[in-house]
Design a protein around this motif. Sequence first.
Motif, mmCIF file in Angstrom:
data_model
loop_
_atom_site.group_PDB
_atom_site.id
_atom_site.type_symbol
_atom_site.label_atom_id
_atom_site.label_comp_id
_atom_site.label_asym_id
_atom_site.label_seq_id
_atom_site.Cartn_x
_atom_site.Cartn_y
_atom_site.Cartn_z
ATOM 1 N N PRO A 1 -5.671 5.992 -0.174
ATOM 2 C CA PRO A 1 -5.024 5.145 -1.189
ATOM 3 C C PRO A 1 -3.862 5.843 -1.881
ATOM 4 C CG PRO A 1 -7.233 5.788 -1.909
ATOM 5 C CD PRO A 1 -7.107 6.207 -0.481
ATOM 6 N N ALA A 2 -3.984 7.169 -2.067
ATOM 7 C CA ALA A 2 -2.901 7.901 -2.755
ATOM 8 C C ALA A 2 -1.610 7.800 -1.941
ATOM 9 C CB ALA A 2 -3.304 9.358 -2.943
ATOM 10 N N LYS A 3 -1.727 7.955 -0.623
ATOM 11 C CA LYS A 3 -0.515 7.905 0.220
ATOM 12 C C LYS A 3 0.041 6.486 0.286
ATOM 13 C CE LYS A 3 -2.364 10.326 3.678
ATOM 14 N NZ LYS A 3 -2.505 10.900 5.010
ATOM 15 N N ALA B 1 -9.552 -0.237 6.861
ATOM 16 C CA ALA B 1 -8.418 0.291 7.626
ATOM 17 C C ALA B 1 -7.693 1.457 6.954
ATOM 18 C CB ALA B 1 -7.429 -0.843 7.906
ATOM 19 N N GLY B 2 -8.378 2.211 6.125
ATOM 20 C CA GLY B 2 -7.798 3.421 5.542
ATOM 21 C C GLY B 2 -6.474 3.150 4.831
ATOM 22 N N GLU B 3 -5.540 4.095 5.014
ATOM 23 C CA GLU B 3 -4.237 3.993 4.331
ATOM 24 C C GLU B 3 -3.525 2.680 4.669
ATOM 25 O OE1 GLU B 3 -1.597 7.330 5.111
ATOM 26 O OE2 GLU B 3 0.136 6.139 4.478
ATOM 27 N N ILE B 4 -3.597 2.285 5.951
ATOM 28 C CA ILE B 4 -2.912 1.046 6.379
ATOM 29 C C ILE B 4 -3.501 -0.160 5.655
ATOM 30 C CG2 ILE B 4 -2.591 -0.499 8.384
ATOM 31 C CD1 ILE B 4 -2.368 2.036 10.094
ATOM 32 N N GLY B 5 -4.813 -0.150 5.521
ATOM 33 C CA GLY B 5 -5.475 -1.267 4.838
ATOM 34 C C GLY B 5 -5.049 -1.355 3.380
ATOM 35 N N VAL B 6 -5.040 -0.216 2.702
ATOM 36 C CA VAL B 6 -4.669 -0.239 1.276
ATOM 37 C C VAL B 6 -3.215 -0.683 1.128
ATOM 38 C CG1 VAL B 6 -4.465 1.110 -0.842
ATOM 39 C CG2 VAL B 6 -6.348 1.572 0.732
ATOM 40 N N GLU C 1 0.837 -4.579 -0.578
ATOM 41 C CA GLU C 1 2.025 -5.382 -0.244
ATOM 42 C C GLU C 1 1.763 -6.862 -0.479
ATOM 43 O OE1 GLU C 1 4.935 -3.172 2.915
ATOM 44 O OE2 GLU C 1 3.487 -4.607 3.714
ATOM 45 N N ASN C 2 0.548 -7.288 -0.130
ATOM 46 C CA ASN C 2 0.216 -8.698 -0.348
ATOM 47 C C ASN C 2 0.159 -9.031 -1.836
ATOM 48 O OD1 ASN C 2 0.155 -8.945 2.387
ATOM 49 N ND2 ASN C 2 -2.061 -9.114 2.583
ATOM 50 N N PHE C 3 -0.385 -8.113 -2.623
ATOM 51 C CA PHE C 3 -0.389 -8.322 -4.082
ATOM 52 C C PHE C 3 1.042 -8.439 -4.605
ATOM 53 C CE2 PHE C 3 -4.910 -7.113 -4.762
ATOM 54 C CZ PHE C 3 -5.216 -7.986 -5.796
ATOM 55 N N MET C 4 1.923 -7.572 -4.086
ATOM 56 C CA MET C 4 3.331 -7.613 -4.530
ATOM 57 C C MET C 4 3.958 -8.958 -4.200
ATOM 58 S SD MET C 4 5.018 -4.126 -3.182
ATOM 59 C CE MET C 4 4.632 -2.549 -3.838
#
Length: 387
Positions: free
Chosen positions: A112-114, A346-351, A356-359
């Motif tokens: 999530p940090a990345k 899906a790890g980093e990709i999932g987060v 992006e969807n929230f944005m």
Amino acid sequence: MKNSEDIQMKFYESGDEAAKLLPISFEDWEKRAKQILGAGPFDYVSGAAGAGDTLRANLKAFQKYQIRPRICREVSKRDITVTLFGKKIPVPFFLAPIGINSVLHPEAELAPAKAAAKLGVPYILSNVSTKSMEEVAEAMGDALRWFQLYPPKDRELTNSFLKRAENAGYSAIVVTNDSTLLGWREKDLQNAYMPFLSGEGMGNYFSDPVFLSKLEEPPEKNVKAASKKALEEGNNTSFTWKELEYICNQTSLPVLLKGVTHPDDALLASAHGVDGIIVSNNGGRQLDGAVATLDVLPSICQVIENKIPVLLDSGIRRGADIIKAMALGASAVLIGRPYAYALAVAGEIGVKEVLENFMAETGLQLAISGRSTFKEVDHLLVTEEFR
Ligand SMILES: Cc1cc2nc3c(=O)[nH]c(=O)nc-3n(C[C@H](O)[C@H](O)[C@H](O)COP(=O)(O)O)c2cc1C
């Protein structure tokens, strides 16, 4: 930053492929996470204290308010930025502190940090992260991050955590004070699930020289005893306003208090020197039967009178929830479970996908409601009249 319509179009243009890729709705992420995770970690995220009344109340509170849009307004240029502590932030949401991410994904908090760093979304690292705050800072470069503290009983350890956070580039401290004792979580008890005891979530403690110096045996020799000592530090049931004031005086960083649900506590927090308030009930994981955060937000904003920022979490699932919280006075919100499920799937990709969807959704909701910036969002945008 991509604009909302580009993100939206990506899904339409991908045809059937989209359905096979990552989920979009909160409910589908949750379903996928349930398929992937064992009962222990899944219930740890989805579960709540007691009967789960507060978890449900949080969600229901958002349904009480409806958005009342205005039309025929110039909304061709949208801006979903907010400014906090003099810093412009590209989105009105943060990633909430969520502990022990190693039970959800092998990359733990680094994922999530990345993802947050890549999108400019601010990340609040949990005190009980499996990766240390320095490892997370390294993965994030210059990106905006805050550190969440479960205030330890030991002041020397408190000072050490604060100093380390300052040195590692965290730009605010979030003191969580609704969890000095762990809530009665029926599912975790049923599953006998307490990953702390095997050293998960101990990244900050096991890398701390002050903490290590107080152990009789190092964690490599007796992980359970070391973990229990860390948990005892966090069970700080004697933490009062005086202790909060100590923390505020001890750090040069802004301090926010997380877990406020009463206007009198908001006033006391402000009087004792905090720089911001986070209205939160830990997603219903601590005090079953407690009030929903959105319900108490207006009364808290009323007493705070814009003197310090008031953030909110517990129940944010979609863009509409963000708009409603901002309309009722929040300066920004925190996203919790939605990113925890995405991390598991899906790890980093999932987060990154969830963020992006929230944005995209937040930008669209803003425009379709007839506003182009959050400066134009106030209580007139929502109504309780028709519920
Ligand atoms: C699995 C899990 C772990 C959490 N760990 C922490 C934590 O370490 N520190 C903290 O302040 N809050 C923690 N929280 C609470 C979140 O920061 C946030 O308040 C909550 O997730 C908001 O509720 P929501 O997820 O239903 O929107 C945790 C929440 C979950 C679901």
